[in-house]
Design an enzyme around this catalytic site. Sequence first.
Site, PDB file in Angstrom:
ATOM      1  CE1 TYR A  36     -57.597 -26.878  13.445  1.00  0.00           C
ATOM      2  CE2 TYR A  36     -57.707 -24.961  14.879  1.00  0.00           C
ATOM      3  CZ  TYR A  36     -57.321 -25.542  13.688  1.00  0.00           C
ATOM      4  OH  TYR A  36     -56.680 -24.788  12.743  1.00  0.00           O
ATOM      5  NE  ARG A  55     -64.850 -23.369  11.205  1.00  0.00           N
ATOM      6  CZ  ARG A  55     -64.073 -22.296  11.214  1.00  0.00           C
ATOM      7  NH1 ARG A  55     -63.813 -21.646  10.091  1.00  0.00           N
ATOM      8  NH2 ARG A  55     -63.546 -21.859  12.340  1.00  0.00           N
ATOM      9  CE  LYS A 150     -60.551 -23.652  13.001  1.00  0.00           C
ATOM     10  NZ  LYS A 150     -59.377 -23.160  12.287  1.00  0.00           N
ATOM     11  CD  GLU A 182     -57.332 -22.218   3.607  1.00  0.00           C
ATOM     12  OE1 GLU A 182     -58.146 -21.611   4.300  1.00  0.00           O
ATOM     13  OE2 GLU A 182     -57.148 -23.453   3.691  1.00  0.00           O
ATOM     14  CG  LEU A 206     -61.384 -23.549   7.755  1.00  0.00           C
ATOM     15  CD1 LEU A 206     -61.368 -25.038   8.068  1.00  0.00           C
ATOM     16  CD2 LEU A 206     -60.838 -22.762   8.916  1.00  0.00           C
TER      17      LEU A 206
HETATM   18  N1  PDD Z   1     -57.222 -20.637  11.874  1.00  0.00           N
HETATM   19  N2  PDD Z   1     -57.920 -20.971   6.867  1.00  0.00           N
HETATM   20  C1  PDD Z   1     -57.173 -21.710   7.703  1.00  0.00           C
HETATM   21  C2  PDD Z   1     -56.270 -22.737   7.124  1.00  0.00           C
HETATM   22  C3  PDD Z   1     -57.261 -21.502   9.096  1.00  0.00           C
HETATM   23  O1  PDD Z   1     -56.535 -22.254   9.929  1.00  0.00           O
HETATM   24  C4  PDD Z   1     -58.114 -20.486   9.600  1.00  0.00           C
HETATM   25  C5  PDD Z   1     -58.261 -20.213  11.060  1.00  0.00           C
HETATM   26  C6  PDD Z   1     -58.866 -19.729   8.682  1.00  0.00           C
HETATM   27  C7  PDD Z   1     -59.814 -18.646   9.138  1.00  0.00           C
HETATM   28  O2  PDD Z   1     -60.974 -19.194   9.730  1.00  0.00           O
HETATM   29  P1  PDD Z   1     -61.768 -18.385  10.858  1.00  0.00           P
HETATM   30  O3  PDD Z   1     -62.092 -17.074  10.294  1.00  0.00           O
HETATM   31  O4  PDD Z   1     -62.962 -19.225  11.099  1.00  0.00           O
HETATM   32  O5  PDD Z   1     -60.865 -18.273  12.044  1.00  0.00           O
HETATM   33  C8  PDD Z   1     -58.748 -20.007   7.323  1.00  0.00           C
HETATM   34  C9  PDD Z   1     -57.350 -20.563  13.314  1.00  0.00           C
HETATM   35  C10 PDD Z   1     -57.565 -19.177  13.833  1.00  0.00           C
HETATM   36  C11 PDD Z   1     -56.184 -21.286  13.927  1.00  0.00           C
HETATM   37  O6  PDD Z   1     -55.887 -22.374  13.449  1.00  0.00           O
HETATM   38  O7  PDD Z   1     -55.611 -20.805  14.914  1.00  0.00           O
END
Ligand code: PDD
Length: 294
Positions: A36, A55, A150, A182, A206
């Site tokens: 996703y 990504r 992801k 993270e 991620l």
């Molecule tokens: N989550 N790490 C994890 C485990 C995440 O699920 C996310 C984002 C990030 C940050 O990635 P980005 O900056 O590309 O949003 C880091 C999204 C927002 C979610 O699952 O809702």
Amino acid sequence: MLDPDRIVYLNGEFVALQDARVSVLDRGFIYGDGVYEVIPVYGRQPFRMPQHLRRLQYSLDGIRLANPHTEAQWDALVRELIAKQPFADQALYLQITRGVAKRDHAFPIGVPPTIFMMSNPFPFPPREQIEHGVAVVTAEDNRWMRCDLKTTSLLGNVLMRQIAVDRNAVETIMFRDDHLTEASASNVLIVKNGSVIAPPKDNLILPGITYDAALDVARAIGLPVDVRPVTRHEALSANEMWISSSTREVLAVTKIDGAPFAGGAPGPVFRAVWQAFQERKPHPSHAPTAALLR
Ligand code: PDD
């Protein structure tokens, strides 16, 4: 709340949320076998969409699922969904699973993927969180070794997030082998002696699009940036800690495991980066104004 009339996209059609149906045999449901993306949309303009689509391709390659669309097709579909929403600032969710098949772990042959997209109002962080920072808790990272993908298999992250919720915090910051990885749904960056330091984008985190955006902003305003492993000790004794994600943007951490952190207030480097980040968004958001932290 869920609006049953909200237009979503499912397998080639734009339909009302209440009419969108997926089989119980979908491998997304049975195995969490899918990937996703969450793309922030400001003033109907997707933010860093090429990076999100890149990504997405990386995640699809990682789970060996063919991309059903070209970048140009995704771009058109995403923009069409955005146009169908009655609000301008959105968080667009896109998911592709390995489709519907008889339950068998092995990949099914000749089965089309399930493609789903929805777009919700952008959940701007409350003013309080921007001005005063957020509370986090810490935990051992017990997720799998492909956190760079992801995937919709998010049980590890779900359990991590709930640890935070149960302790009145917004995120769980994780450590693996004494190193910062993270948080449950965001990346973590620290500031030490004026430098912004971020763990490398390896298989344990991620590769966040907001992480990249925050580092780009930091470099653009002349801050030294250092991408390297961060020990637990270094993280917990840093001058500042931030979390970043598409929906949280960048927020300062001001409480860790119940104790005030970094003086209990967002630090000067955070304030500068937050400000510059707001100014670089496609459209200044309507909610917290860019002047908030001045
Ligand atoms: N989550 N790490 C994890 C485990 C995440 O699920 C996310 C984002 C990030 C940050 O990635 P980005 O900056 O590309 O949003 C880091 C999204 C927002 C979610 O699952 O809702």
